[in-house]
Design an enzyme around this catalytic site. Structure first.
Site, PDB file in Angstrom:
ATOM      1  N   ARG A 122       0.835  -1.202   0.000  1.00 42.15           N
ATOM      2  CA  ARG A 122       0.000   0.000   0.000  1.00 42.15           C
ATOM      3  C   ARG A 122       0.867   1.248   0.000  1.00 42.15           C
ATOM      4  O   ARG A 122       1.937   1.299   0.618  1.00 42.15           O
ATOM      5  CB  ARG A 122      -0.894  -0.011   1.244  1.00 42.15           C
ATOM      6  CG  ARG A 122      -1.841   1.190   1.414  1.00 42.15           C
ATOM      7  CD  ARG A 122      -2.809   1.329   0.270  1.00 42.15           C
ATOM      8  NE  ARG A 122      -4.003   2.107   0.649  1.00 42.15           N
ATOM      9  CZ  ARG A 122      -4.757   2.770  -0.201  1.00 42.15           C
ATOM     10  NH1 ARG A 122      -4.464   2.775  -1.498  1.00 42.15           N
ATOM     11  NH2 ARG A 122      -5.831   3.424   0.214  1.00 42.15           N
ATOM     12  N   THR A 419      -8.751   0.384  -9.860  1.00 40.45           N
ATOM     13  CA  THR A 419      -8.301  -0.911  -9.364  1.00 40.45           C
ATOM     14  C   THR A 419      -8.342  -2.023 -10.411  1.00 40.45           C
ATOM     15  O   THR A 419      -9.126  -1.995 -11.347  1.00 40.45           O
ATOM     16  CB  THR A 419      -9.124  -1.356  -8.135  1.00 40.45           C
ATOM     17  OG1 THR A 419      -9.169  -0.279  -7.205  1.00 40.45           O
ATOM     18  CG2 THR A 419      -8.531  -2.542  -7.459  1.00 40.45           C
ATOM     19  N   SER A 491      -8.006   1.186   2.803  1.00 44.43           N
ATOM     20  CA  SER A 491      -8.316   0.713   1.456  1.00 44.43           C
ATOM     21  C   SER A 491      -9.530  -0.204   1.491  1.00 44.43           C
ATOM     22  O   SER A 491      -9.882  -0.764   2.535  1.00 44.43           O
ATOM     23  CB  SER A 491      -7.113  -0.049   0.887  1.00 44.43           C
ATOM     24  OG  SER A 491      -7.457  -0.725  -0.311  1.00 44.43           O
ATOM     25  N   SER A 492     -10.163  -0.373   0.336  1.00 41.54           N
ATOM     26  CA  SER A 492     -11.264  -1.324   0.180  1.00 41.54           C
ATOM     27  C   SER A 492     -10.838  -2.589  -0.547  1.00 41.54           C
ATOM     28  O   SER A 492     -11.666  -3.486  -0.764  1.00 41.54           O
ATOM     29  CB  SER A 492     -12.417  -0.678  -0.600  1.00 41.54           C
ATOM     30  OG  SER A 492     -12.930   0.431   0.087  1.00 41.54           O
ATOM     31  N   GLY A 515     -13.569   0.463  -6.445  1.00 42.99           N
ATOM     32  CA  GLY A 515     -13.679   1.323  -5.276  1.00 42.99           C
ATOM     33  C   GLY A 515     -14.279   0.601  -4.089  1.00 42.99           C
ATOM     34  O   GLY A 515     -14.109  -0.606  -3.911  1.00 42.99           O
TER      35      GLY A 515
END
Length: 608
Positions: A122, A419, A491-492, A515
């Protein structure tokens, strides 16, 4: 032999002969030569693709045919799942620049046949970042998209460092070999697909970056047409340097100086990312979170990802509710089940907004993240759901998972997007689920050419806009996911591995893009496969339905009018939207592994 070919061959030979630059498992002789596919599916042909399998030896699911093919060739040459993931991600940097790349971050779940491991790549906030990073001079938050398209939104990228760390432990082929597909394609060019063309047409701010505008648009300002052969010589040079050296080729030297220069000299809103920030970035290995559900064990990523905890809260709350009508009605999720799913999502996202953030900066409620998915706690949360009335937009409040209430304020909802996901199973008993991102489509809308002076390069992330723009609530209580120096934004991303009951045999690898809706999409896919018994193709083709706590988003044109009206009568604020997500999954069956990608996207599955 052309100069690019000679350059690649020389670098690859050098690395094969130099044990100091190889992973321990890759010291033997390697016979790999990338073969560019003679033809790729024409733009717009993604709707005609079929699910892949069954495969007996290995399989790879990725968001673009050229990326999946690169992973396939690495696996066919004896490479590991990690080897293939590196090749896939490098090609995605080239062919799917709007979604992921070496300028962004990633989470990777790995399974070696016995245990799961979690690798954190990340992005991090610069060491000089302040809590008010996204506040204007008037003290109010910047407009979201204004903050995105700026130098302030760029975090220290972590994807390369993370992949390098994982390769050192699980790689079988030389590091340099894994970059050959992307370098070849960057040199030779690839046809612009329908999705890239549409993304360019929909991203006005990318035109404001002079380098990006000159690369992705015509002289008339039009997005590159479908089928246009796009070469990226700058990226080819950058990847060649990474292949010859390691991730330091991006985190130090000429490439790092170009990244910092582009960020600090942004014409509208400069950022503070420094050379030291890049040089000192460290990928982390974290303890994965593994949870039991429906006689399966689901392993996912811990904070700073909110993915696994929120997915398991949704699934766990559903499990605590009284039996409902059949989940599927006429092959679609029924009203009764959708109501429960959406209400469980509201409650889970309320907890997510208060508690989940970088664990180096925020303690878990009660000192243990597992308390958020403890059965007793989820039973309390499930009791808040009424069969005949929705909690409504903003009606779900955070609970208290620990013995003592945690003193964090709830974070306001902010947009999330972008993503790409990769699922891979190799012939050596390894598997992985990796989700990577630039943030929004095209990230911060900043293209770095790495100081090469050539056209192209790679895009920089806007990961820092995943932090809360406001550091406190109106009462001055800090928000857990506020900006702090060196912190990783929440984050997702939800890369997920499913293993059999008490054993360790891998059953499935899956994940999604899109997202915050990644969480609800992943939860729905797990229910469809593990509870409703759908095959991979059926699970991934189901219409999307989600809420982050506010309005309900249903995939446009996929649900009957009666379903929309019934949900509205229950108090849901319902909107129909085109889906932004895209699921990928590989699953073990009695005949071998089968896989599929979201039928709305251009991804494919390859394997043997």
């Amino acid at each position: 032999m052309t100069l690019p070919d000679a350059r690649r061959r020389a670098a690859t030979l050098l690395l094969i002969l130099s044990p100091l630059l190889l992973a321990p498992a890759a010291l033997g002789e390697v016979d790999f030569q990338y073969q560019r596919p003679d033809a790729t599916p024409p733009p717009g042909a993604e709707s005609e693709k079929a699910p892949g399998g069954p495969f007996q030896r290995f399989a790879v699911s990725a968001a673009h045919p050229l990326a999946a093919d690169a992973g396939y060739q690495i696996l066919a040459a004896g490479g590991s799942a990690i080897d293939a993931a590196i090749a896939v991600q490098m090609v995605l940097t080239l062919v799917e620049p709007q979604s992921s790349g070496i300028g962004g971050g990633s989470f990777l779940m790995h399974h070696d046949g016995e245990e799961a491991r979690a690798y954190d790549g990340r992005e991090t906030a610069p060491s000089s970042a302040k809590e008010g990073l996204f506040l204007g001079q008037d003290g109010e938050p910047l407009a979201f998209m204004k903050a995105v398209a700026s130098g302030r939104s760029v975090g220290v990228p972590g994807t390369l460092r993370m992949l390098e760390t994982a390769h050192g432990e699980h790689g079988r082929l030389p590091w340099a070999v894994l970059f050959e597909p992307a370098i070849t394609l960057a040199d030779d060019g690839f046809p612009v697909g329908a999705r890239l063309h549409a993304s360019l047409d929909d991203t006005e701010a990318l035109r404001d970056d002079a380098q990006a505008s000159g690369f992705f648009f015509t002289e008339q300002g039009e997005p590159l047409a479908e089928g246009h052969r796009l070469k990226n010589p700058a990226l080819a040079v950058i990847l060649q340097r990474v292949a010859e050296q390691d991730s330091s080729a991006l985190h130090t030297g000429e490439v790092a100086r170009d990244i910092v220069g582009r960020v600090q000299n942004h014409p509208a809103i400069p950022g503070s990312l420094s050379l030291e920030d890049l040089a000192t970035y460290t990928a982390k290995e974290r303890e994965p979170l593994c949870s039991d559900w429906q006689d399966h064990r689901l392993c996912g990523f811990p904070p700073p990802s909110s993915g696994h905890l929120t997915v398991m809260q949704i699934l766990g709350i559903l499990a605590q509710l009284p039996p409902s009508k059949a989940g599927l009605e006429d092959d679609l999720p029924g009203v009764d089940w959708l109501h429960r799913f959406l209400e469980a999502s509201r409650l889970a996202f309320a907890d997510r907004g208060r508690y989940i953030a970088d664990p180096a900066f925020v303690e878990a409620p009660g000192g243990d993240w597992s308390l958020m998915i403890a059965p007793d706690y989820l039973e309390e949360r499930a009791a808040l759901i009424e069969a005949t009335q929705s909690l409504g937009s903003g009606g779900a409040s955070p609970g208290t998972p620990g013995v003592v209430a945690t003193a964090w304020a709830a974070q306001p909802t902010q947009p999330e997007a972008g993503t790409s996901h990769i699922s891979i199973i190799d012939a050596h008993g390894n598997a992985l689920a990796m989700t990577s991102s630039l943030g929004q489509a095209f990230g911060a809308r900043i293209l770095s050419g790495g100081g090469t002076g050539m056209p192209g390069g790679f895009l920089l992330n806007n990961a820092l806009t995943d932090f809360s723009f406001t550091p406190t609530d109106d009462q001055g209580t800090p928000i857990a996911n506020r900006v702090e120096p060196g912190k990783r934004p929440r984050s997702s991303l939800s890369p997920t591995l499913v293993v059999e009951g008490e054993g360790s045999a891998l059953m499935a690898s899956l994940g999604a893009r899109g997202g915050a809706a990644i969480i609800t999409d992943t939860a729905l896919a797990l229910v469809a496969m593990l509870d409703w018994g759908l095959d991979v193709e059926g699970a991934l083709a189901l219409p999307h339905a989600s809420t982050l706590g506010g309005p309900v988003s249903l995939e446009a044109g996929r649900f009957p009018t009666a379903t929309l009206e019934a949900l509205r009568e229950l108090g849901h604020e319902v909107e129909e939207r085109e889906p932004t997500g895209g699921l990928h999954a590989l699953r073990r069956t009695g005949q071998g592994f089968v896989g599929d990608t979201d039928p709305r996207r251009e991804g494919v599955v390859r394997g043997e």
